[in-house]
Design an enzyme around this catalytic site. Structure first.
Site, short mmCIF file in Angstrom:
data_model
loop_
_atom_site.label_atom_id
_atom_site.label_comp_id
_atom_site.label_asym_id
_atom_site.label_seq_id
_atom_site.Cartn_x
_atom_site.Cartn_y
_atom_site.Cartn_z
N LYS A 173 1.04 -1.55 0.07
CA LYS A 173 0.15 0.14 0.06
C LYS A 173 0.71 1.52 0.12
O LYS A 173 1.64 1.58 0.83
CB LYS A 173 -0.65 -0.34 1.47
CG LYS A 173 -1.71 1.13 1.29
CD LYS A 173 -2.71 1.67 2.60
CE LYS A 173 -1.83 3.23 2.78
NZ LYS A 173 -2.04 4.01 2.61
N GLY A 226 7.07 5.39 7.98
CA GLY A 226 5.67 7.01 8.20
C GLY A 226 5.55 7.91 10.12
O GLY A 226 7.13 7.64 10.50
N SER A 227 4.31 7.77 10.09
CA SER A 227 4.51 8.46 11.16
C SER A 227 4.96 7.54 13.47
O SER A 227 4.50 6.54 12.80
CB SER A 227 3.47 8.96 11.70
OG SER A 227 2.15 8.52 12.06
N GLY A 231 3.25 4.20 13.81
CA GLY A 231 4.05 2.98 13.79
C GLY A 231 2.75 2.85 15.23
O GLY A 231 3.59 1.00 15.06
N GLU A 248 9.83 1.86 10.54
CA GLU A 248 10.33 3.82 10.19
C GLU A 248 10.19 4.76 10.15
O GLU A 248 9.40 5.06 9.43
CB GLU A 248 11.60 3.97 8.94
CG GLU A 248 12.35 2.19 8.87
CD GLU A 248 13.31 2.49 9.44
OE1 GLU A 248 14.01 3.61 10.07
OE2 GLU A 248 14.27 1.22 9.43
N CYS A 282 12.38 12.04 6.19
CA CYS A 282 12.51 11.74 7.90
C CYS A 282 14.10 11.93 8.54
O CYS A 282 14.28 12.17 9.70
CB CYS A 282 12.49 10.53 7.92
SG CYS A 282 10.92 9.99 7.07
N GLU A 380 8.32 16.86 15.23
CA GLU A 380 8.43 16.61 13.49
C GLU A 380 7.69 17.70 13.19
O GLU A 380 6.87 18.02 13.67
CB GLU A 380 9.01 15.10 13.60
CG GLU A 380 9.41 15.24 11.88
CD GLU A 380 8.71 13.89 11.89
OE1 GLU A 380 8.31 13.31 11.61
OE2 GLU A 380 10.57 13.42 10.73
C1 UN1 Z 1 13.30 9.65 4.40
O1 UN1 Z 1 13.52 10.60 4.33
O2 UN1 Z 1 11.98 8.91 4.88
O3 UN1 Z 1 19.41 9.59 3.64
C2 UN1 Z 1 14.17 9.00 3.72
C3 UN1 Z 1 18.21 10.11 2.78
C4 UN1 Z 1 17.23 9.57 1.76
C5 UN1 Z 1 16.31 8.66 2.49
C6 UN1 Z 1 15.21 9.59 2.95
N1 UN1 Z 1 18.05 8.91 0.79
O4 UN1 Z 1 17.64 11.53 3.04
#
Ligand code: UN1
Length: 490
Positions: A173, A226-227, A231, A248, A282, A380
């Site tokens: 998804k 995601g968030s 999670g 993650e 992220c 965040e």
């Molecule tokens: C993300 O922000 O969820 O290192 C992944 C990085 C990218 C991957 C980011 N190669 O910023």
């Protein structure tokens, strides 16, 4: 208007309800496609299809699975520009970055394809004679993959390619904001020869489609990016069925700039780390912790450089920063700017929405006089908002860096080897960069973080095997007599 469907058991199908939704370009607000919205029943059908394909796919020798992935990698390369342009239209980030996103998918696809001829186990001596001990890896079964919109093809590929090479079948998804890149990826894998049922695509609302994936008893593992909120919910729900979960989640990533740093290098890095992808990574840098001695000089130069960033359509090669993904994110960013002002931080640049085009643009925003207890320094934001924090020493900078609930990425700019190694040792994050910003992870190394950033797993690279395989320990006794471990050992 082009309409796109779900992909279940090797066929493009309408959803059970026939409901659709619009895919909107966040820069122009034009609708670029219509999509079928999957229902709970569609998820059940997708899981059945993945279960049906499992025996045959897991029984296919891994090097042959790898061949399909090698073909897919070459097709991704051929379609790189086309996919990148589509991605810029669908999620807004600039072409240079969407090309990088596709490249990341290409890299992991080649890497996973090669893994088909490794898939290493271990051998070790037995404590008994004429007995052989080893481990092998087996697929988990049907896995559920749930991905975000900020890396619309890289993150799906980080999950799909390892899951496939290790012999799992998939219900996938993608985020509803960026389904077109996932459709492109599924098409490529299908054309590359992936058998029907191995990869099923269900697009729709997180609470319905994602929820149905997490709660389906026949899905054996979940990989989610995601968030934190979602999670945490996934972890507790999946725990009821003993599903394996890898998460993650968020970040509040710091860059420390020491008084012995190359200032211009640090400024280049902070600009890229904070405002690349409009701050929607992220791994984005959202806090810069600067040694007080150089803070005035850093701040002055940094503001000058930030002022030059050009907002606009990511398809225009002169644009530095595209829009944010949707109106909800725009409102969230604006809310945090107000919170920062109310908390007593000083807004020195930006802080407002912008209208180079009709879409969801927000100015690159800088706060100074930020203390580490403020919400803008703790939570965040996922947008182009950066907090400058002053520190008197490396120890204090590290304490500030570690003072958040997240632990994904961190960085230090310093010319001093001692400072660099101390930072590597003390920064409580899954990733640390020296003299480079917090973004830019490469696919052959483990990716993930500590604390609320995840549940201790790492994806991609050498650790993807832990995410998507079961270990089988094998004891092979060829002595022809009963030998009792721990007992027949003198
Ligand atoms: C993300 O922000 O969820 O290192 C992944 C990085 C990218 C991957 C980011 N190669 O910023």
């Amino acid at each position: 208007m082009q309409q796109y469907k779900l992909f279940i058991n090797g066929e493009w199908v309408d959803s059970g309800t026939g409901e659709t939704f619009d895919d909107v370009n966040p820069a122009t607000l034009e609708t670029i496609a219509k999509l079928q919205k999957a229902s709970v029943d569609d998820v059940s059908r997708a899981v059945e299809s993945a279960e049906g394909a499992f025996d045959s796919w897991s029984g296919t020798p891994a090097p042959l699975r790898g061949k399909i992935l090698f073909r897919a990698a070459r097709m991704l390369e051929e379609r790189k520009e086309q996919l990148a342009r589509l991605m810029t239209q669908e999620m807004g980030k600039i072409l240079k970055e969407t090309r990088g996103d596709v490249q990341e998918a290409i890299d992991i696809t080649y890497y996973a394809a090669g893994e088909g001829r490794r898939l290493l186990g271990e051998t070790t001596p037995s404590e008994l004679p004429d007995k052989f001990c080893m481990t092998t890896r087996r697929p988990i079964g049907v896995v559920g993959l749930i991905t975000p919109w900020n890396f619309p093809i890289a993150i799906p590929a980080w999950k799909i390619m390892p899951a496939l090479i290790y012999g799992n079948t998939i219900v996938f998804k993608p985020a509803s904001d960026t389904p077109l890149l996932s459709i492109g990826l599924v098409k490529i894998l299908t054309e590359a020869g992936l058998p029907k049922g191995v990869l099923n695509l269900v697009i729709g609302e997180g609470s319905i489609v994602g929820g149905a994936i997490v709660n389906n008893k026949n899905i054996k593992a979940i990989s989610f990016t995601g968030s934190v909120e979602t999670g945490r919910w996934i972890l507790s729900e999946a725990g009821k069925d003993m599903k394996r979960v890898s998460l993650e989640l968020g970040g509040k990533n710091p860059i420390i700039v020491m008084d012995d740093a190359d200032l211009n290098l640090a400024i280049d890095g902070v600009l890229w780390g904070a405002f690349g992808t409009t701050g929607q990574r992220c791994t984005a840098a959202s806090r810069v912790i600067v040694h007080e001695e150089i803070l005035p000089a850093f701040q002055k130069k940094f503001i000058e450089r930030t002022k030059k960033l050009k907002l606009g359509n990511g398809l225009d090669e002169t644009t530095d920063m595209g829009p944010v993904i949707n109106n909800l994110q725009l409102q969230k960013i604006a809310k945090y700017v107000n919170i920062g002002k109310e908390e007593g931080a000083t807004l020195v640049l930006g802080g407002r929405t912008a209208k180079p085009l009709p879409g969801y643009f927000f100015e690159p925003t800088i706060f100074t006089d930020v203390t580490s207890d403020m919400r803008i320094a703790q939570e965040e934001i996922f947008g182009p908002v950066l907090s400058l924090i002053s520190a008197v020493s490396l120890d204090e900078a590290i304490d500030i860096a570690n003072s958040v609930v997240y632990g994904l990425s961190s960085s230090i700019y310093t010319g001093n080897i001692k400072n660099a190694f101390k930072a590597i040792e003390k920064l409580d994050t899954g990733i640390t960069y020296i003299n480079a910003p917090t973004i830019g992870a490469e696919i052959h190394l483990p990716f993930g973080g500590t604390k609320a950033t995840g549940n201790g797993t790492r994806e991609a690279g050498t650790t993807a095997i832990e995410e998507f395989t079961e270990i089988k320990t094998v004891y092979f006794d060829y002595s022809g007599r009963l030998q009792k471990a721990q007992i027949d050992v003198e």
